[in-house]
Enzyme design. Structure first.
Site, mmCIF file in Angstrom:
data_model
loop_
_atom_site.group_PDB
_atom_site.id
_atom_site.type_symbol
_atom_site.label_atom_id
_atom_site.label_comp_id
_atom_site.label_asym_id
_atom_site.label_seq_id
_atom_site.Cartn_x
_atom_site.Cartn_y
_atom_site.Cartn_z
ATOM 1 N N LYS A 180 0.843 -1.254 -0.302
ATOM 2 C CA LYS A 180 0.129 -0.240 -0.015
ATOM 3 C C LYS A 180 0.696 0.909 -0.614
ATOM 4 O O LYS A 180 1.795 1.307 0.346
ATOM 5 C CB LYS A 180 -0.960 -0.100 0.933
ATOM 6 N N THR A 191 8.599 0.363 1.254
ATOM 7 C CA THR A 191 7.875 1.293 1.156
ATOM 8 C C THR A 191 7.219 1.459 2.000
ATOM 9 O O THR A 191 7.499 0.585 3.170
ATOM 10 C CB THR A 191 6.907 1.755 -0.152
#
Lengths: 406, 406
Positions: A180, A191
């Site tokens: 996500k 990330t």
């Protein structure tokens, strides 16, 4: 409105991994915002985390537990609250939720890794989360990866997931990942949140190496807005349920599995950019002719983070002078502008520091009208190269981020 | 829509400086886009320029001529075309325009400094410019500073200028400056274009020192969008027409004049931020408790360049978690989040890494509703401090820069 990105229709289950989602009303009620992942005994887990000095409480716990514990048995993920910049209270609350997981699954709290994403600076609603954990623990199943990808979304418009099968000497191995993140994306280790699992058997050392290599050219090579999150976490899970001895680094099977893991990481990382906040373009920056990979990356990020470049990409305006500006401001020592060339897909615009004689504005505009294209930058001073993926800066980026909490 | 910034009503003339503007139709017809400045014999000139590797042709010429020539006698400034990334042809065209100035004023071409601002990557219209230079040369006057401030504007909404008088042992001295620039503003030496003149007498060495010190805390401490222009130039002119011997660095008069020059530079630099593209807020970042000024500046710029911080400032959303994120991603080695505190004007929001117990959301929102305020950041690791000025990132920033060439 993600750029050439559809939601995955199905995700392959990974033997040894069971998942469940539940509604904990963390930011607001009405959606399943909590994901519980149970890992079979014998599973190896490796993780990489943000380098932001305000690393969130769950990131701090993950780091400590991965250092201390060989046997991670569960992951707890919540959306809607980042549990970052929350001080000692934030750490205590993260611990309390992992204790609830431990109680529900009959494992040690040290074997639980917590992950949070959402608003920074607010405390977790522990009671509501623990109640949701209890409900989720009773519903674990192998086939809930897609529900998991949905549960961890914040401002994402599309759930992100990806599966691959790869043949090895001991039969087929599965790799499935979910991720996500669409804003505060400039991972400095990984990330926002990404979870990749395989049933291959890998030693702890091999798994770490595999993750490090896959992340370098995927999550650590994308940027939406240059802002490194406090919560970046990427976890690679190997349950070993495919059987046999651990794959030896360097062996053909290790390479095959590592290549597929890298592919899954790249597809997830690119999905994050395609769904970047307000993104209307997906752009590959290819920098070549650098003295080092670090130098090539420095130039690529200078371009990718320039708001003037990003707004020109949004407008589809082949205002390549802004590319020259961004390359020039990257701070490469002794960069000679007279050796720098720039192309848009196959159209050469800047040749050795001056406008290419054959370039016509319409050619550049035609490339920039495409939803995806490559900006090639040749520095003319070495043989190193790097690729970075990014998106444009649109009205919607401002809109989304000016209205995030309202 | 500049933040608390009105156009100057008058600007004081500086004995020894005459100016004229003319229409050269450089980007499009219908406005006076060329400024010619004549300097009296005996004038000293110092300049600082962009560090961008794609330094524009006029910047390259300025650097070379200031190295070679003690006696600069004229400045030529054009808006609408940056003459950057234009290769050898761009250099030749810049030379041709300064030759026209030399011919019109009866001076050596080496005594002319050229300055350009506007679109990057296009060649100068030399013929139209030279015709305009001829017309301007016949109209030079002492009282045209305000017309000059208008002529050098690009996307500026307000002309920027500032005058001061200061008493010295030898009578009153005047300092007048003009500047332009609202985007591609993160000066790495000086901002887009700024010209400051005084009739004080200063040696070449004293003038350089005075400029260096004034620029460090003014033009080199502001940012709109983090993009360092290819054309940044700041020039300090001392005509010496106030008479007497050169002011000795360290003397009371030198300090008085240097202080006023620094004031003029700061007011011009702040005017650039107040008129920053799309700006609705003028924000002072005060970082204290750093180990070095460089470290304090690094944190200030990390905050000032964060698109997530800037969009929150636009929204007036006291989402201070984004401030924590930006401080944390600044890359300060060993920064301990538990010692970091943040305030909005006099409201403390983050105290030693955790939400301040007394903080209420309405207090932060009240500060962020103001057109001007200060974000205080205490790092808790040293005694160095720095101030940086910036603005927010609004819908209009995207609009202006997506439509710049259309």
């Amino acid at each position: 409105v993600a750029v050439n990105l559809a939601a995955p229709e199905t995700l392959l289950s990974v033997p040894g991994v069971r998942l469940a989602v539940a509604e904990a009303a963390i930011k607001k009620p009405g959606r399943k915002d909590l994901l519980l992942v149970e890992l079979a005994e014998g599973t190896q887990v490796a993780g990489v985390f943000t380098k932001n000095a305000f690393a969130a409480a769950p990131v701090q716990l993950c780091r400590a537990r991965l250092r201390r514990t060989a046997a991670i048995r569960a992951l707890l993920v919540n959306a809607g609250n980042a549990n970052a910049a929350t001080g000692a209270d934030g750490l205590a609350r993260a611990r309390a939720t992992t204790a609830a997981v431990a109680g529900a699954l009959g494992i040690d709290a040290e074997a639980v890794l917590p992950f949070s994403t959402g608003v920074i600076g607010q405390q977790l609603p522990v009671e509501r989360m623990n109640a949701a954990i209890g409900r989720a623990a009773g519903r674990l199943e192998a086939d809930a990866w897609l529900a998991g990808a949905h549960a961890i979304m914040t401002t994402d418009t599309v759930p992100k997931g990806c599966s691959r099968r790869v043949r090895t000497a001991r039969g087929e191995v599965t790799v499935t990942g979910i991720a996500k993140g669409v804003g505060m994306i400039c991972p400095d280790m990984a990330t926002m949140l990404a979870f990749v699992a395989t049933d291959a058997r890998l030693s702890a050392a091999a798994l770490k190496r595999c993750l490090r290599e896959a992340v370098a050219t995927s999550f650590n090579s994308v940027t939406v807005d240059g802002d490194t999150s406090t919560n970046d976490s990427c976890v690679l899970i190997a349950t070993g349920q495919a059987g046999g001895p651990a794959l030896a680094p360097g062996s053909r099977d290790y390479k095959a599995v590592a290549a597929v893991i890298a592919e899954v990481c790249l597809e997830l990382a690119q999905a994050i950019v395609r769904d970047g906040e307000g993104a209307t373009r997906f752009v590959t920056l290819e920098v070549s002719g650098a003295r080092s990979v670090a130098e090539a990356r420095r130039v690529a990020y200078a371009v990718a983070h320039s708001p003037l470049v990003k707004t020109a990409l949004f407008a589809g305006d082949a205002n390549w002078g802004r590319l020259a500006m961004a390359i020039g401001k990257a701070g490469v020592p002794g960069l000679d502008a007279r050796r720098v060339s720039v192309s848009l897909d196959d159209v050469r615009v800047l040749a050795r520091g001056a406008p290419h004689p054959a370039y016509r504005e319409e050619q550049g505009a035609a490339v920039l009208a495409r939803p995806e294209y490559t900006i090639g930058i040749e520095l003319g001073r070495g043989r190193a190269r790097a690729r970075v993926w990014t998106c444009d800066l649109s009205h919607d980026y401002v809109k989304i981020n000016a209205e995030y909490r309202t």
